[in-house]
Design a protein around this motif. Structure first.
Motif, mmCIF file in Angstrom:
data_model
loop_
_atom_site.group_PDB
_atom_site.id
_atom_site.type_symbol
_atom_site.label_atom_id
_atom_site.label_comp_id
_atom_site.label_asym_id
_atom_site.label_seq_id
_atom_site.Cartn_x
_atom_site.Cartn_y
_atom_site.Cartn_z
ATOM 1 N N CYS A 62 4.730 17.110 5.205
ATOM 2 C CA CYS A 62 4.177 16.041 4.141
ATOM 3 C C CYS A 62 4.885 14.716 4.105
ATOM 4 C CB CYS A 62 4.223 16.691 2.909
ATOM 5 S SG CYS A 62 3.527 15.892 1.510
ATOM 6 N N ARG A 63 4.029 13.766 4.218
ATOM 7 C CA ARG A 63 4.636 12.382 4.126
ATOM 8 C C ARG A 63 3.858 11.619 3.179
ATOM 9 N NH1 ARG A 63 5.614 8.929 9.624
ATOM 10 N NH2 ARG A 63 7.333 10.247 9.702
ATOM 11 N N PHE A 64 4.883 10.560 2.775
ATOM 12 C CA PHE A 64 4.213 9.488 1.755
ATOM 13 C C PHE A 64 4.742 8.334 2.475
ATOM 14 C CE2 PHE A 64 3.451 12.887 -1.157
ATOM 15 C CZ PHE A 64 2.293 12.353 -1.981
ATOM 16 N N GLU A 65 3.804 7.325 2.682
ATOM 17 C CA GLU A 65 4.031 6.088 3.308
ATOM 18 C C GLU A 65 3.943 4.895 2.538
ATOM 19 O OE1 GLU A 65 1.809 5.763 6.847
ATOM 20 O OE2 GLU A 65 2.858 7.407 8.170
ATOM 21 N N LEU A 66 5.034 4.180 2.473
ATOM 22 C CA LEU A 66 4.649 2.710 1.598
ATOM 23 C C LEU A 66 4.929 1.692 2.704
ATOM 24 C CD1 LEU A 66 6.393 4.895 -0.441
ATOM 25 C CD2 LEU A 66 6.786 3.061 -1.613
ATOM 26 N N THR B 291 0.739 -1.186 -0.107
ATOM 27 C CA THR B 291 0.033 0.062 -0.036
ATOM 28 C C THR B 291 0.825 1.195 0.209
ATOM 29 O OG1 THR B 291 0.055 0.032 2.468
ATOM 30 C CG2 THR B 291 -1.718 -1.205 1.285
ATOM 31 N N ILE B 292 0.559 2.441 -0.399
ATOM 32 C CA ILE B 292 0.861 3.673 -0.612
ATOM 33 C C ILE B 292 -0.217 4.634 -0.199
ATOM 34 C CG2 ILE B 292 0.792 3.950 -2.937
ATOM 35 C CD1 ILE B 292 3.031 5.401 -2.878
ATOM 36 N N CYS B 293 0.194 5.713 0.714
ATOM 37 C CA CYS B 293 -0.597 6.579 0.839
ATOM 38 C C CYS B 293 0.059 7.826 1.254
ATOM 39 C CB CYS B 293 -1.482 6.318 2.118
ATOM 40 S SG CYS B 293 -0.623 6.139 3.857
ATOM 41 N N ALA B 294 -0.657 8.957 1.511
ATOM 42 C CA ALA B 294 -0.201 10.183 1.685
ATOM 43 C C ALA B 294 -0.580 10.674 3.095
ATOM 44 C CB ALA B 294 -0.795 11.354 0.488
ATOM 45 N N THR B 295 0.085 11.320 3.894
ATOM 46 C CA THR B 295 -0.372 11.699 5.370
ATOM 47 C C THR B 295 0.533 12.841 5.741
ATOM 48 O OG1 THR B 295 -0.791 10.575 7.410
ATOM 49 C CG2 THR B 295 1.089 9.784 6.217
ATOM 50 N N VAL B 296 0.590 12.900 7.128
ATOM 51 C CA VAL B 296 1.100 13.847 7.863
ATOM 52 C C VAL B 296 2.353 13.373 8.731
ATOM 53 C CG1 VAL B 296 1.134 16.069 9.145
ATOM 54 C CG2 VAL B 296 -0.827 15.461 7.484
ATOM 55 N N SER B 297 3.353 13.802 8.801
ATOM 56 C CA SER B 297 4.415 13.238 9.699
ATOM 57 C C SER B 297 3.993 13.851 10.912
ATOM 58 C CB SER B 297 5.700 13.530 9.415
ATOM 59 O OG SER B 297 5.964 15.243 9.532
ATOM 60 N N PRO B 298 4.609 13.322 12.070
ATOM 61 C CA PRO B 298 4.573 13.635 13.288
ATOM 62 C C PRO B 298 4.840 15.055 13.530
ATOM 63 C CG PRO B 298 5.386 11.568 13.631
ATOM 64 C CD PRO B 298 5.487 11.905 12.057
#
Length: 493
Positions: free
Chosen positions: A461-465, A450-457
């Motif tokens: 801007c963060r993208f997580e894989l 999965t891959i998604c866009a989110t917010v870092s702590p």
């Protein structure tokens, strides 16, 4: 052309509505009638056999009981009393005789049978013998009889008590039941046929209505839907499934139209530039314009090649044809290579915290995913990009943070669509085509990740894989280095 006669045209000619001689309704009715007829024949035959057996057993039991009663009268050696007993208890259909040890008739329940024994059986004391006889001439009775003979000890002698019971009533009873069943069977079969014909007809009327509604739906009327009957049965499930399929077709058609429109719009700009440059250069007889425009032509050609390659990758991802070469991959090495490439071209500070992680997948495709995500971060970062690689239970986790503005929550799924740019800063002039994240999502889905866009702590801007992670030794030997087709791309989480 249809040389073998098995193409769609041939099938349509053979299976046009209304041309089928035996449709579902007729086949269901005929099958039900045949099955019920077979069941009635088997059940009727079994019933007649059981009835015959029961009546025969009842007749024999009654004859034995009668013989025991007569012998009980002879218990004190009073044969005369027994003779009087059989005379007083005589009834039609049953004849009783007491035979002397010499085989002569001592007493008979019917005067006409006093001269001739009804059987030649001579059982010993307490022994019971049976036989079937066809008619008793002396008794002027042509019925079929069951004869039970039992030895009765009287002093030192052994008399024989013979009981002949007619079985004609049994045969007539069985025959009556058989004829009744034969007469009732056609009525039952007709009732079953009419009932099945009506029930199947009602169901098929719903199916026919769904078929007519679906037939009216075409590429210009994909918004049409079939009526869902309130019967809560298989027809309801069919209608719901049909509407669900139409929803998917409509969404796919809309996506295709949007994709073609966006693709043509993206390709129009470089084509226009190339066309204008060619016209300018061709109008210059000195040839100097070719040298001035060669860099523009090369750049627009590279841009078109990039777009076409990305469009082909997306098309393969959509139809499940994206080739994935499965092998052991040191994911930290792949990430490190892409970071090294980015550091050579980017003006931003790039930080990395990488934990050694080995997964199974396609290193070239995974590198393409990381390149797209890192290039996207580089375009929108303020001054810093941070890459973190770690493991979680059952998966490898990669986070790419940049100090630019986070993606708005309402757009975090939309940015993985084709040709999506959220604002002016993400226009063509910044270098993005709007295809990179869509390609990344397709490749990650092919790796069951999965891959998604989110917010870092930290609010960046963060993208997580997330990719499936396991010890490489658990991978079957035959799967290493082989190609596989990816599973269908999952929907939005």
């Amino acid at each position: 052309m249809d040389p073998d006669g098995t193409g769609p045209r041939r099938l349509r000619a053979r299976y046009r509505p209304g041309r089928t001689r035996w449709g579902v309704r007729k086949r269901a009715t005929a099958s039900a009638v045949v099955v019920v007829a077979g069941a009635l024949l088997v059940a009727g035959s079994l019933l007649l056999i059981l009835l015959q057996t029961y009546l025969s057993a009842s007749t024999e039991t009654a004859a034995r009981r009668k013989a025991d009663d007569v012998i009980a009268q002879m218990a004190d050696g009073d044969v005369e009393e027994a003779a009087e007993y059989i005379m007083n208890t005589a009834h039609a259909g049953q004849y009783v005789q007491i035979l002397t040890p010499a085989g002569t008739v001592f007493a008979s329940s019917a005067a006409a049978g006093a001269a001739q024994p009804v059987t030649a059986l001579r059982p010993s004391a307490g022994e019971i013998l049976t036989q079937k006889a066809s008619g008793l001439p002396d008794l002027r009775d042509s019925d079929h009889f069951l004869v039970v003979a039992k030895g009765a000890p009287v002093g030192r002698d052994t008399y024989t008590v013979a009981v002949a019971s007619t079985v004609q009533v049994q045969a007539e009873t069985v025959s009556t039941v058989a004829w009744f069943m034969l007469g009732l069977m056609p009525v039952l079969l007709v009732a079953v046929g009419l009932l099945v014909w009506e029930l199947v007809g009602r169901s098929l009327r719903q199916v026919q209505r769904i078929r007519r509604q679906v037939a009216r739906i075409n590429v210009h009327r994909l918004s049409g839907r079939v009526d869902v009957p309130p019967t809560a049965d298989e027809i309801t499930a069919l209608a719901v499934t049909m509407n669900s399929m139409l929803d998917r077709l409509q969404a796919s058609e809309q996506e295709q139209r949007r994709f073609v429109s966006d693709a043509s719009h993206e390709l129009r700009s470089p084509l226009a530039t190339l066309s204008a440059a060619v016209e300018v250069a061709s109008a210059d007889p000195t040839g100097a314009s070719w040298n001035e425009l060669k860099d523009v032509l090369a750049g627009e050609t590279a841009r078109m090649r990039y777009l076409v390659e990305n469009l082909l990758t997306l098309a393969k991802s959509d139809d499940g044809g994206l080739r994935i070469d499965v092998t052991d991959v040191d994911l930290d090495h792949v990430v490190q290579d892409e970071i090294r490439r980015l550091r050579a071209t980017s003006a931003h500070r790039i930080e990395a915290d990488l934990k050694p992680v080995r997964i199974t997948g396609d290193p070239m495709r995974l590198g393409q995913v990381l390149r797209n995500v890192l290039d996207n971060a580089d375009r929108h970062a303020g001054s810093r990009i941070r890459v973190t690689l770690d493991t979680r239970p059952g998966e490898a986790f990669l986070a790419v943070d940049n100090d630019g503005d986070p993606v708005p929550e309402g757009d975090r799924r939309r940015i993985f669509g084709r040709f999506v740019r959220l604002d002016e800063s993400r226009a063509r002039g910044s270098g993005g085509s709007g295809l990179g994240l869509a390609i990344a999502e397709g490749i990650v889905a092919a790796h069951h990740g999965t891959i998604c866009a989110t917010v870092s702590p930290a609010g960046e801007c963060r993208f997580e894989l997330a990719l499936p992670w396991a010890d490489p030794v658990e991978l079957p030997e035959g799967e290493r280095g082989r190609s596989r087709s990816p599973s269908p791309k999952p929907g939005p989480p």
